[in-house]
Design an enzyme around this catalytic site. Structure first.
Site, mmCIF file in Angstrom:
data_model
loop_
_atom_site.group_PDB
_atom_site.id
_atom_site.type_symbol
_atom_site.label_atom_id
_atom_site.label_comp_id
_atom_site.label_asym_id
_atom_site.label_seq_id
_atom_site.Cartn_x
_atom_site.Cartn_y
_atom_site.Cartn_z
ATOM 1 N N THR A 184 -46.823 62.186 3.360
ATOM 2 C CA THR A 184 -46.966 63.511 3.529
ATOM 3 C C THR A 184 -48.291 64.722 3.121
ATOM 4 O OG1 THR A 184 -45.699 63.525 1.213
ATOM 5 C CG2 THR A 184 -43.936 62.689 3.361
ATOM 6 N N GLU A 328 -41.192 62.363 6.445
ATOM 7 C CA GLU A 328 -39.522 61.090 6.306
ATOM 8 C C GLU A 328 -38.606 60.777 7.574
ATOM 9 O OE1 GLU A 328 -41.394 64.166 5.047
ATOM 10 O OE2 GLU A 328 -41.127 64.104 2.609
ATOM 11 N N LYS A 439 -35.532 86.530 -2.608
ATOM 12 C CA LYS A 439 -34.545 86.546 -2.985
ATOM 13 C C LYS A 439 -34.703 87.850 -3.938
ATOM 14 C CE LYS A 439 -31.150 84.287 -5.581
ATOM 15 N NZ LYS A 439 -30.199 83.562 -6.837
ATOM 16 N N TRP A 444 -30.314 86.256 -0.430
ATOM 17 C CA TRP A 444 -31.666 85.661 0.077
ATOM 18 C C TRP A 444 -32.494 86.232 1.671
ATOM 19 C CZ3 TRP A 444 -34.140 82.823 -2.878
ATOM 20 C CH2 TRP A 444 -32.852 81.648 -3.244
HETATM 21 P P1 AMP Z 1 -44.244 67.584 7.762
HETATM 22 O O1 AMP Z 1 -43.861 66.542 7.121
HETATM 23 O O2 AMP Z 1 -46.217 68.139 7.473
HETATM 24 O O3 AMP Z 1 -44.355 67.748 9.502
HETATM 25 O O4 AMP Z 1 -43.718 69.012 8.167
HETATM 26 C C1 AMP Z 1 -42.277 69.318 7.399
HETATM 27 C C2 AMP Z 1 -41.739 70.597 7.417
HETATM 28 O O5 AMP Z 1 -42.556 70.906 8.064
HETATM 29 C C3 AMP Z 1 -40.100 70.839 7.586
HETATM 30 O O6 AMP Z 1 -39.749 70.146 6.449
HETATM 31 C C4 AMP Z 1 -40.522 72.388 8.076
HETATM 32 O O7 AMP Z 1 -40.650 73.068 7.153
HETATM 33 C C5 AMP Z 1 -41.767 72.714 8.674
HETATM 34 N N1 AMP Z 1 -41.276 72.605 10.363
HETATM 35 C C6 AMP Z 1 -41.361 71.329 11.004
HETATM 36 N N2 AMP Z 1 -40.967 72.314 11.855
HETATM 37 C C7 AMP Z 1 -40.620 73.266 12.288
HETATM 38 C C8 AMP Z 1 -39.903 73.617 12.521
HETATM 39 N N3 AMP Z 1 -40.346 73.878 14.420
HETATM 40 N N4 AMP Z 1 -39.641 75.293 12.336
HETATM 41 C C9 AMP Z 1 -39.913 75.822 11.505
HETATM 42 N N5 AMP Z 1 -40.185 74.888 10.259
HETATM 43 C C10 AMP Z 1 -40.662 73.454 10.981
#
Ligand code: AMP
Length: 547
Positions: A184, A328, A439, A444
């Site tokens: 990650t 994940e 907040k 929120w």
């Molecule tokens: P990653 O592990 O780098 O793919 O990041 C995952 C995170 O990216 C998620 O937990 C979200 O916070 C954000 N994310 C992924 N896709 C979207 C989406 N379509 N809209 C909003 N947030 C997203």
């Protein structure tokens, strides 16, 4: 009573053999670091992958060994995906945009045995090599004629393949054997490794083919701009072979002009990537006064797709699929294909639905919970932290007991750290990362919603909403924005006016800070962490006045 059906392990090598056998004319087309465009058919790809598998064995790679890649999207990276997993080793994709410190951490943590790198990244490794394992060996992904002058010992990819057999009996092992590893890009603490299995990878590939069935037409071309070096390019390396799509790989050239040219030449039907990539392409489309030939479908994910972007694509008859997921989750969890019964809905209503992150994919369960962990209804109103469960979701983190212990709730669901609502049709709408919600006075405000509507103003090219300290309301929202070229910059009053039809008065931002660019993370999202650091000296207008 047990059923009486065969049980064959779900293995990645089966996807390769299936794709090469079922779609002999399908192609992988790649822009190479060598500067040209390379083409190979699925059977040619399969044969080279087999040669690479033999080469890996010859280099001493065994079941369970980690083999790292540091590479752009291209055919050699695809060959590595299948050859490494095919022999039971683990394909560890490394994101070159990570900081040097994170890169050093993950290569040491993964204990990689070999590292395959594109010529582009030879200097990157030179800078950190002294901190990487001493016995790690490096292979540059090119031919003898293009080998760079590396300041350390390197092997040549094409030399390793040369002369190897194209016959193989792929080994069979348990389907729960690890096949891939991706860390990650966590902004705090050390990166955490998601360790995929053959089973989860095959199921995710099939799931994506099912979700894309309305657009994945055999023989059409799909372009993953989403990188193979992070989140498995949203499963495209597998779903493309399952469905028989030609793959068009942009290599290092991901600016709007280069993408347009490649898409036009290859008649790319479906293109996948994060919103920032599509901003570049939309700019080029505007400049050229037309879209690339054959372009009909775009999948946007990784960060919220702004409504204005969805409208722009839909108006040029490019259907938008808005997807959400995480490293994940292999990574896709939800996907925004609209059902047939929405065909006759007005344009604005369809865009409303496409602005949400879609419905869950088969095999992925979603729940939203309140602060005590109680389930909230899927009524389109209740907002809570999103948890997921399924065969394509991690059960913990690689060699990290502390993070593993915290990953799942008491019922075995994985906490995403996202805050969402889900409506009665199952459409999910991500409101924020839990830590980015603003907040104000105990209520929120969704930063994503504010950003979305702000970006629909012609004068705003990009925007981020963050909370800043306020003595009375605890936090108040402000906007940090990049001005659009050639359009007059709106004032905060004009922005508040524009936003007021979508938000209650107390939700409107109190100030706007104009910046040249917004800080981005290694995975193409706005880095709110860095933005807050950049604005460490910022004070709310009311505090300025009283000072
Ligand atoms: P990653 O592990 O780098 O793919 O990041 C995952 C995170 O990216 C998620 O937990 C979200 O916070 C954000 N994310 C992924 N896709 C979207 C989406 N379509 N809209 C909003 N947030 C997203």
């Amino acid at each position: 009573m047990k059923g009486m059906m065969m049980h064959r392990p779900l293995l990645v090598s089966e996807i390769l053999e299936f794709g090469a056998g079922a779609y002999p004319n399908a192609e992988i087309v790649s822009v190479r670091t060598e500067g040209d465009v390379h083409r190979e058919t699925y059977p040619e790809f399969r044969n080279r992958t087999v040669q690479l598998a033999h080469a890996l064995k010859a280099q001493g790679v065994e079941l369970g060994d980690r083999v790292a890649t540091l590479a752009w999207n291209g055919y050699r990276h695809m060959e590595l995906y299948y050859a490494i997993s095919g022999i039971g080793a683990i394909c560890h994709t490394i994101n070159p945009r990570l900081s040097a410190e994170q890169l050093i951490y993950i290569v040491n943590h993964a204990e990689d045995k070999l590292l395959f790198l594109d010529t582009t990244f030879v200097p990157l490794i030179a800078a950190v090599k002294d901190h990487l394992p001493k016995d790690l060996r490096y292979v540059v992904m090119t031919d003898a004629g293009h080998m760079p002058d590396a300041p350390y010992e390197v092997l040549c990819y094409e030399d390793l393949l040369a002369g190897q057999s194209t016959d193989i009996e792929w080994p069979e092992f348990d389907e729960d054997t690890a096949s891939g590893l991706c860390y990650t890009s966590g902004t705090t603490g050390n990166p955490k490794g998601a360790l995929y299995t053959h089973r989860s990878t095959v199921l995710h590939g099939m799931m994506m083919s099912v979700m894309q069935s309305s657009t994945f037409k055999e023989g059409a071309s799909v372009m993953p701009v989403v990188p193979l070096f992070h989140v498995n390019a949203w499963g495209l390396p597998y779903s493309s072979l399952i469905s028989g799509m030609n793959m068009v790989m942009p290599g290092p050239a991901m600016d709007g002009e280069s993408l347009f040219k490649l898409m036009d030449a290859e008649k790319v039907f479906s293109a996948w990537g994060v919103p920032t990539i599509w901003q570049g392409l939309l700019g080029e489309i505007k400049k050229q006064g037309r879209k690339p030939e054959g372009f009909e479908d775009v999948v946007i994910g990784g960060a919220a797709a702004p409504r204005s972007m969805i409208e722009a694509f839909e108006k040029m008859d490019v259907g938008v699929g808005h997807a959400w997921g995480m490293t994940e989750m292999s990574p896709v969890g939800t996907h925004g294909v609209l059902p047939k019964w929405m065909d006759d809905e007005p344009f604005d209503v369809r865009v409303d639905y496409k602005s949400m992150q879609g419905r869950r994919c088969i095999g992925v369960d979603l729940k939203i919970v309140d602060e005590e962990g109680n389930r909230l209804p899927h009524d389109g109103k209740a907002v809570g932290e999103l948890f997921v469960r399924g065969n394509t979701v991690v059960s913990g983190y690689f060699k990290n007991e502390e993070a593993t212990a915290k990953a799942l709730d008491a019922d075995g669901w994985f906490g995403t750290g996202d805050v969402a609502k889900i409506d009665e049709h199952g459409f999910m709408s991500i409101q924020d990362r839990a830590k980015d919600l603003i907040k104000s006075g105990g209520e929120w405000i969704s930063s994503i919603d504010l950003e979305n509507v702000a970006m629909s103003m012609p004068g705003i090219a990009n925007a981020a909403a963050i909370g800043v300290k306020h003595p009375r309301w605890d936090e108040r929202p402000i906007l940090v924005a990049v001005a659009a070229e050639g359009v007059e910059q709106p004032s905060i009053d004009e922005i508040r006016d524009h936003l007021s039809s979508h938000f209650a008065k107390w939700q409107l931002p109190d100030d706007i800070v104009w910046v040249e660019t917004l800080p981005m993370t290694a995975t193409g999202k706005i880095s709110k962490l860095n933005l807050r650091k950049d604005l460490a000296d910022y004070t709310h207008p009311e505090l300025r006045e009283s000072a």
